[in-house]
Scaffold this motif. Structure first.
Motif, PDB file in Angstrom:
ATOM      1  N   GLN A  71       0.857  -1.185   0.000  1.00  0.00           N
ATOM      2  CA  GLN A  71       0.000   0.000   0.000  1.00  0.00           C
ATOM      3  C   GLN A  71       0.891   1.232   0.000  1.00  0.00           C
ATOM      4  OE1 GLN A  71      -3.186   0.014   2.914  1.00  0.00           O
ATOM      5  NE2 GLN A  71      -3.331  -2.216   2.875  1.00  0.00           N
ATOM      6  N   GLY A  72       0.476   2.261  -0.706  1.00  0.00           N
ATOM      7  CA  GLY A  72       1.292   3.457  -0.780  1.00  0.00           C
ATOM      8  C   GLY A  72       0.693   4.490  -1.705  1.00  0.00           C
ATOM      9  N   THR A  73       1.561   5.369  -2.205  1.00  0.00           N
ATOM     10  CA  THR A  73       1.135   6.452  -3.087  1.00  0.00           C
ATOM     11  C   THR A  73       1.725   6.261  -4.472  1.00  0.00           C
ATOM     12  OG1 THR A  73       1.105   7.960  -1.182  1.00  0.00           O
ATOM     13  CG2 THR A  73       1.045   8.950  -3.383  1.00  0.00           C
ATOM     14  N   LEU A  74       0.872   6.333  -5.475  1.00  0.00           N
ATOM     15  CA  LEU A  74       1.324   6.224  -6.857  1.00  0.00           C
ATOM     16  C   LEU A  74       1.879   7.577  -7.283  1.00  0.00           C
ATOM     17  CD1 LEU A  74       1.311   4.174  -9.276  1.00  0.00           C
ATOM     18  CD2 LEU A  74      -0.749   5.357 -10.066  1.00  0.00           C
ATOM     19  N   VAL A  75       3.172   7.607  -7.621  1.00  0.00           N
ATOM     20  CA  VAL A  75       3.823   8.865  -7.993  1.00  0.00           C
ATOM     21  C   VAL A  75       4.558   8.689  -9.312  1.00  0.00           C
ATOM     22  CG1 VAL A  75       4.096   9.578  -5.579  1.00  0.00           C
ATOM     23  CG2 VAL A  75       5.927   8.299  -6.718  1.00  0.00           C
ATOM     24  N   GLU A  76       4.888   9.786  -9.959  1.00  0.00           N
ATOM     25  CA  GLU A  76       5.674   9.728 -11.193  1.00  0.00           C
ATOM     26  C   GLU A  76       7.048   9.165 -10.877  1.00  0.00           C
ATOM     27  OE1 GLU A  76       5.814  13.262 -13.457  1.00  0.00           O
ATOM     28  OE2 GLU A  76       3.629  13.494 -13.579  1.00  0.00           O
ATOM     29  N   SER A  77       7.491   8.238 -11.714  1.00  0.00           N
ATOM     30  CA  SER A  77       8.764   7.572 -11.479  1.00  0.00           C
ATOM     31  C   SER A  77       9.936   8.509 -11.720  1.00  0.00           C
ATOM     32  CB  SER A  77       8.887   6.347 -12.385  1.00  0.00           C
ATOM     33  OG  SER A  77      10.126   5.701 -12.183  1.00  0.00           O
ATOM     34  N   GLN A  78      10.915   8.430 -10.843  1.00  0.00           N
ATOM     35  CA  GLN A  78      12.128   9.243 -10.989  1.00  0.00           C
ATOM     36  C   GLN A  78      13.097   8.622 -11.989  1.00  0.00           C
ATOM     37  OE1 GLN A  78      12.384  12.276  -9.364  1.00  0.00           O
ATOM     38  NE2 GLN A  78      10.257  11.746  -8.855  1.00  0.00           N
ATOM     39  N   GLY A  79      12.948   7.341 -12.226  1.00  0.00           N
ATOM     40  CA  GLY A  79      13.831   6.663 -13.169  1.00  0.00           C
ATOM     41  C   GLY A  79      13.181   6.481 -14.522  1.00  0.00           C
ATOM     42  N   SER A  80      13.928   5.922 -15.446  1.00  0.00           N
ATOM     43  CA  SER A  80      13.415   5.689 -16.796  1.00  0.00           C
ATOM     44  C   SER A  80      12.791   4.300 -16.880  1.00  0.00           C
ATOM     45  CB  SER A  80      14.549   5.804 -17.818  1.00  0.00           C
ATOM     46  OG  SER A  80      15.566   4.851 -17.546  1.00  0.00           O
ATOM     47  N   GLY A  81      11.960   4.098 -17.873  1.00  0.00           N
ATOM     48  CA  GLY A  81      11.399   2.772 -18.117  1.00  0.00           C
ATOM     49  C   GLY A  81       9.952   2.618 -17.726  1.00  0.00           C
ATOM     50  N   GLN A  82       9.450   3.475 -16.840  1.00  0.00           N
ATOM     51  CA  GLN A  82       8.036   3.402 -16.489  1.00  0.00           C
ATOM     52  C   GLN A  82       7.567   4.768 -16.019  1.00  0.00           C
ATOM     53  OE1 GLN A  82       7.838   0.390 -13.435  1.00  0.00           O
ATOM     54  NE2 GLN A  82       8.275   1.820 -11.804  1.00  0.00           N
ATOM     55  N   LYS A  83       6.282   4.968 -16.175  1.00  0.00           N
ATOM     56  CA  LYS A  83       5.703   6.280 -15.868  1.00  0.00           C
ATOM     57  C   LYS A  83       5.499   6.472 -14.378  1.00  0.00           C
ATOM     58  CE  LYS A  83       1.747   9.213 -17.133  1.00  0.00           C
ATOM     59  NZ  LYS A  83       0.479   9.279 -17.911  1.00  0.00           N
ATOM     60  N   TYR A  84       5.065   5.407 -13.693  1.00  0.00           N
ATOM     61  CA  TYR A  84       4.748   5.523 -12.279  1.00  0.00           C
ATOM     62  C   TYR A  84       5.497   4.497 -11.438  1.00  0.00           C
ATOM     63  CZ  TYR A  84       0.755   8.420 -13.697  1.00  0.00           C
ATOM     64  OH  TYR A  84      -0.044   9.406 -14.228  1.00  0.00           O
ATOM     65  N   GLU A  85       5.622   4.821 -10.162  1.00  0.00           N
ATOM     66  CA  GLU A  85       6.120   3.898  -9.171  1.00  0.00           C
ATOM     67  C   GLU A  85       5.314   4.107  -7.887  1.00  0.00           C
ATOM     68  OE1 GLU A  85      10.197   5.048  -8.923  1.00  0.00           O
ATOM     69  OE2 GLU A  85       9.844   6.597  -7.402  1.00  0.00           O
ATOM     70  N   ILE A  86       5.485   3.210  -6.931  1.00  0.00           N
ATOM     71  CA  ILE A  86       4.742   3.305  -5.681  1.00  0.00           C
ATOM     72  C   ILE A  86       5.695   3.653  -4.538  1.00  0.00           C
ATOM     73  CG2 ILE A  86       3.309   2.080  -4.012  1.00  0.00           C
ATOM     74  CD1 ILE A  86       2.323   0.291  -6.253  1.00  0.00           C
ATOM     75  N   GLN A  87       5.382   4.724  -3.846  1.00  0.00           N
ATOM     76  CA  GLN A  87       6.084   5.044  -2.604  1.00  0.00           C
ATOM     77  C   GLN A  87       5.375   4.285  -1.489  1.00  0.00           C
ATOM     78  OE1 GLN A  87       8.814   6.799  -2.102  1.00  0.00           O
ATOM     79  NE2 GLN A  87       9.114   7.682  -4.137  1.00  0.00           N
ATOM     80  N   VAL A  88       6.045   3.284  -0.951  1.00  0.00           N
ATOM     81  CA  VAL A  88       5.400   2.355  -0.018  1.00  0.00           C
ATOM     82  C   VAL A  88       5.194   2.991   1.356  1.00  0.00           C
ATOM     83  CG1 VAL A  88       5.586   0.114   1.113  1.00  0.00           C
ATOM     84  CG2 VAL A  88       6.417   0.400  -1.236  1.00  0.00           C
ATOM     85  N   THR A  89       3.956   2.876   1.844  1.00  0.00           N
ATOM     86  CA  THR A  89       3.647   3.326   3.205  1.00  0.00           C
ATOM     87  C   THR A  89       3.351   2.144   4.119  1.00  0.00           C
ATOM     88  OG1 THR A  89       1.320   3.622   2.604  1.00  0.00           O
ATOM     89  CG2 THR A  89       2.758   5.551   2.434  1.00  0.00           C
ATOM     90  N   LYS A  90       2.924   1.032   3.523  1.00  0.00           N
ATOM     91  CA  LYS A  90       2.649  -0.166   4.302  1.00  0.00           C
ATOM     92  C   LYS A  90       3.013  -1.391   3.480  1.00  0.00           C
ATOM     93  CE  LYS A  90      -1.033  -2.670   6.740  1.00  0.00           C
ATOM     94  NZ  LYS A  90      -2.483  -2.694   7.090  1.00  0.00           N
ATOM     95  N   LEU A  91       3.733  -2.307   4.099  1.00  0.00           N
ATOM     96  CA  LEU A  91       4.180  -3.515   3.408  1.00  0.00           C
ATOM     97  C   LEU A  91       3.909  -4.722   4.296  1.00  0.00           C
ATOM     98  CD1 LEU A  91       7.501  -4.032   1.483  1.00  0.00           C
ATOM     99  CD2 LEU A  91       6.809  -5.675   3.220  1.00  0.00           C
ATOM    100  N   GLU A  92       3.238  -5.709   3.728  1.00  0.00           N
ATOM    101  CA  GLU A  92       2.988  -6.955   4.445  1.00  0.00           C
ATOM    102  C   GLU A  92       3.447  -8.126   3.598  1.00  0.00           C
ATOM    103  OE1 GLU A  92      -0.695  -9.664   6.282  1.00  0.00           O
ATOM    104  OE2 GLU A  92      -1.091  -7.694   5.391  1.00  0.00           O
ATOM    105  N   ILE A  93       4.184  -9.029   4.199  1.00  0.00           N
ATOM    106  CA  ILE A  93       4.661 -10.214   3.484  1.00  0.00           C
ATOM    107  C   ILE A  93       3.626 -11.327   3.648  1.00  0.00           C
ATOM    108  CG2 ILE A  93       6.472 -11.961   3.340  1.00  0.00           C
ATOM    109  CD1 ILE A  93       8.436  -9.819   4.319  1.00  0.00           C
ATOM    110  N   LEU A  94       3.019 -11.710   2.533  1.00  0.00           N
ATOM    111  CA  LEU A  94       1.968 -12.728   2.554  1.00  0.00           C
ATOM    112  C   LEU A  94       2.533 -14.136   2.467  1.00  0.00           C
ATOM    113  CD1 LEU A  94      -0.520 -11.011   0.080  1.00  0.00           C
ATOM    114  CD2 LEU A  94      -0.534 -10.898   2.575  1.00  0.00           C
ATOM    115  N   GLY A  95       3.702 -14.252   1.837  1.00  0.00           N
ATOM    116  CA  GLY A  95       4.317 -15.573   1.682  1.00  0.00           C
ATOM    117  C   GLY A  95       5.803 -15.446   1.484  1.00  0.00           C
TER     118      GLY A  95
END
Length: 222
Positions: A71-95
């Motif tokens: 879970q996080g915020t969809l923001v414009e990517s700072q790197g090349s290759g994709q338009k967006y990236e996710i700034q993670v605010t919550k991370l849960e390991i399911l497996g």
């Protein structure tokens, strides 16, 4: 929060919105950059982790093929290759995925022969993922074409007792043991004791069934 497919996130028309997604780890770099994939697209979405505020024990569990809830915020990517990236605010390991035992490390470009020996995982590589996506599109195109032409689709039997007018070499299907195969008085295999009660093979043609269906439905394909 509603979960979004990675394909939808990459094709989003605006950033700066709260998002949630799930997928498995393709790569994890510098304890910060997760390449996440969920199968909806061959492309990954980059998820940026605040590693300074994430427990070290959690970071160690983010390994290739580990399943994550992000879970996080969809923001414009700072790197090349994709338009967006996710700034993670919550991370849960399911497996978890044991990095020492997981056989396919994408950065090592496993050979096709190696992938044949790990067939249950090979579709997670770009090569087999692309092949299956193309196959899916082609199959849909075939069905769409015949449907628009008024043809009816039917499933010809895979196991048959006929040789389709001698169409080719047959592959026998049998539940009888190789050792101690039951025999008749004249020494032949006693297929009456087999699963189907007669000699059966994998089909080499749906021709005979197609002729039968065509006489009832007109235009058919299989």
């Amino acid at each position: 929060m509603k979960y979004s497919k990675i394909k939808a996130l990459l094709e989003s028309e605006k950033g700066g919105i709260a998002v949630a997604t799930r997928g498995w780890v393709r790569t994890f770099r510098n304890k910060q950059f997760i390449a996440l994939n969920d199968g909806s697209t061959i492309h990954n979405i980059q998820c940026v982790v605040d590693f300074e505020n994430t427990p070290e024990a959690t970071l160690k569990r983010i390994t290739t093929s580990a399943a994550l809830d992000i879970q996080g915020t969809l923001v414009e990517s700072q790197g090349s290759g994709q338009k967006y990236e996710i700034q993670v605010t919550k991370l849960e390991i399911l497996g978890d995925s044991d990095a020492e035992k997981y056989p396919i490390q994408l950065r090592n470009r496993p050979s096709l022969e190696f992938l044949r020996e790990n067939a249950h995982l090979r579709v997670r590589t770009n090569t087999f993922s692309a092949v299956m996506r193309v196959r899916s599109v082609l199959a849909y195109a075939v069905h769409k074409y015949f449907n628009e032409k008024g043809f009816f689709y039917f499933n010809a039997p895979i196991i048959t007792g006929s040789d389709a007018e001698g169409a080719g070499e047959m592959f026998r299907v049998s539940a009888l043991p190789f050792d101690g195969t039951p025999r008749t008085e004249d020494g032949k295999v006693n297929f009456k004791e087999d699963f189907f009660g007669r000699e059966t093979n994998l089909t080499v043609s749906g021709q005979l069934e197609a002729e039968t269906y065509a006489m009832a439905l007109g235009q058919v394909y299989t």
